[in-house]
Structures are given as structure tokens and as C-alpha cells.
Motif scaffolding. Structure first.
Motif, short mmCIF file in Angstrom:
data_model
loop_
_atom_site.label_atom_id
_atom_site.label_comp_id
_atom_site.label_asym_id
_atom_site.label_seq_id
_atom_site.Cartn_x
_atom_site.Cartn_y
_atom_site.Cartn_z
N ASP A 188 18.75 -13.63 2.81
CA ASP A 188 19.41 -14.54 1.88
C ASP A 188 20.01 -15.72 2.65
OD1 ASP A 188 21.76 -13.69 3.01
OD2 ASP A 188 22.38 -12.47 1.30
N ASN A 189 20.61 -16.64 1.93
CA ASN A 189 21.15 -17.86 2.53
C ASN A 189 22.30 -17.57 3.49
OD1 ASN A 189 19.41 -19.59 1.32
ND2 ASN A 189 20.71 -20.05 -0.44
N LEU A 195 20.81 -16.45 6.71
CA LEU A 195 20.19 -17.59 7.39
C LEU A 195 21.25 -18.48 8.04
CD1 LEU A 195 17.34 -18.65 4.92
CD2 LEU A 195 17.09 -17.61 7.17
N ASP A 196 22.34 -18.71 7.32
CA ASP A 196 23.44 -19.51 7.88
C ASP A 196 24.02 -18.83 9.12
OD1 ASP A 196 23.27 -21.58 6.08
OD2 ASP A 196 24.88 -20.84 4.76
N GLU A 197 24.22 -17.55 9.03
CA GLU A 197 24.76 -16.79 10.16
C GLU A 197 23.79 -16.84 11.34
OE1 GLU A 197 27.75 -15.36 10.79
OE2 GLU A 197 28.34 -16.34 8.92
#
Length: 101
Positions: A2-3, A6-8
Motif C-alpha cells: 500500500d501507499n 511505499l512511503d516508508e
């Protein structure tokens, strides 16, 4: 993924890249310092070599001068011994002449 994941992951990769950049900068600085240290060491070795050559030259010249002085002293001593012997003979002849009178 999930987003959030991905951000992490992006943040984590960003931190890893930032850490690698810092390490690369430190390594580069260390390489530059090592190069400067080598140059300084080479310069010191050259100066020491020059100083050693100068000292050897001074010692050599001193040795030559000492040898020359020694030879001159020896020649002067021989000449003085010759003159003393000549004077002794002259005084002896004088005394014999006085006794004969």
C-alpha cells in the motif's frame, strides 16, 4: 504494497542513500588527507636527505682541512727539529771555540 508501505520504503531508501553519501564524503576526505600526509612525508624526507648531504659535506671538508693542517704541522715540526739541531751544532762549535781560546 500500500501507499504507507511505499512511503516508508522510500524514506528508508532515502536515509540509506543519505548515509552512503555521508560515508562517501568521509572516505573522500580521508583520501585527500592521506594524500596530503604523503606529500608532507615526502617533503620531510627530502629535507632530511638534503640536511644529511650538507652535514656530510661539512664533515668531509673538515676532515680534509684537518688532514692538511696535520701535514703542515708535521712539516713545521720537521723544520723546527732541523733548525734546533743546526742551532745546537752552532752553539757547540761556539763553546768549543771559546774553550780553545
Amino acid at each position: 504494497m500500500d501507499n504507507n508501505q511505499l512511503d516508508e520504503a522510500n524514506k528508508s531508501m532515502g536515509k540509506a542513500i543519505e548515509a552512503m553519501n555521508k560515508i562517501s564524503t568521509l572516505i573522500s576526505a580521508a583520501i585527500v588527507e592521506q594524500g596530503l600526509a604523503k606529500q608532507e612525508s615526502s617533503r620531510n624526507i627530502q629535507e632530511a636527505s638534503t640536511g644529511t648531504s650538507e652535514v656530510m659535506s661539512i664533515v668531509s671538508n673538515g676532515s680534509i682541512q684537518t688532514g692538511t693542517s696535520s701535514q703542515q704541522n708535521q712539516a713545521s715540526s720537521k723544520e723546527l727539529a732541523h733548525q734546533v739541531e743546526k742551532m745546537r751544532l752552532t752553539v757547540e762549535a761556539f763553546i768549543q771555540g771559546v774553550r780553545a781560546v
